[in-house]
Motif scaffolding. Structure first.
Motif: not given
Length: 278
Positions: A30-34, A88-94, A122-128
């Motif tokens: 399921k898609p996940a966002v942090l 707190m967070y595992t690899a490839e979780s978001f 993979p394919g995930g987005v980082l937005l700052t």
């Protein structure tokens, strides 16, 4: 303010990448966002409503006192982004990681961005989204700092100068808030499919400019309202600078007057950087 200035919850140019990252796919998690440095949790809550098929978590140093009831696909956690991400967070979780106006607290930029890359699928987005403690003119040239009495002097720039003076003393890496995009690229040549940037400018004070888009003009009004409250919230910070209490009081009064009748047309820049992980 940001929603008005961006005309949405994120830059329009990033919409396709974010929608692609948060799409539901059969056979995939399921898609996940942090949301790092979630603050009031407002962005996290609004995004959770906009993307009901994704799970959202907002992280901050202290428990979040949300201004509205979070939907069932949104919750909040307490942690320090500078030290706790790996725990707190595992690899490839978001599929999307959002970090806005919180870089001044990061001391190890290299480790921080490596952690974000590790946590993205993979394919995930980082937005700052972050801004430097300076200002810009209508031609988008950085305005040189001036002392009182010099042509072009600004109380806003004076306040920024002393705020950054304190930040730099607390965190020697604070200079890197000026070059977040370079830090993102520094993760590695093969880390990202793309790195894109959008600069958002808000006027400092009550004035108009043909350089502003309609959304920046609306966001600018809210930014000025926000700035009028800044002297009270940063007073403890300014008192730990080289200013005396009397100078801090005068700075606050003069700054609020300047917002109403600016003598210098200047703009604050927020740099929006987003990437897509390979």
């Amino acid at each position: 303010m940001f929603s008005a200035g961006l005309d949405g919850l994120f830059p329009a140019r990033a919409r396709e990448d974010i929608q692609q990252a948060l799409r539901v796919r059969i056979g995939y998690p399921k898609p996940a966002v942090l949301d790092i440095g979630t603050g009031s949790g407002a962005w996290c809550i609004d995004m959770a409503k906009a993307f009901p098929d994704a799970d959202f978590v907002g992280m901050d140093l202290v428990p979040v006192k949300a201004g509205s009831v979070p939907p069932s696909n949104c919750h909040f956690e307490v942690g320090n982004a500078d030290t706790d991400l790996a725990k707190m967070y595992t690899a490839e979780s978001f599929d999307l990681i959002h970090a806005r106006s919180m870089m001044q607290g990061i001391k190890d930029f290299s480790s921080f961005f490596q952690s974000l890359w590790r946590m993205l699928r993979p394919g995930g987005v980082l937005l700052t989204v972050d801004g430097a403690y300076t200002s810009w003119d209508e031609e988008r040239r950085q305005i040189e700092y001036k002392e009182e009495g010099q042509p072009g002097f600004s109380w806003f720039r004076k306040m920024c100068y002393h705020m950054f003076e304190v930040l730099k003393a607390r965190n020697p890496s604070a200079d890197l808030t000026y070059c977040v995009t370079d830090c993102v690229r520094g993760v590695g040549d093969d880390a990202w499919k793309k790195v894109d940037v959008f600069d958002l400018y808000f006027p400092v004070g009550m004035f108009d400019s043909p350089t502003l888009s309609p959304s920046e003009r609306l966001g600018g009004k809210l930014y000025t309202e926000n700035l009028s409250r800044i002297p009270d919230s940063v007073r403890p910070m300014l008192l730990s600078s080289s200013l005396t209490p009397e100078e801090v009081d005068r700075l606050a009064a003069e700054f609020r007057a300047e917002l109403k009748e600016p003598k210098v047309k200047q703009f604050f820049q927020f740099i929006c950087t987003w990437t897509v992980k390979k």
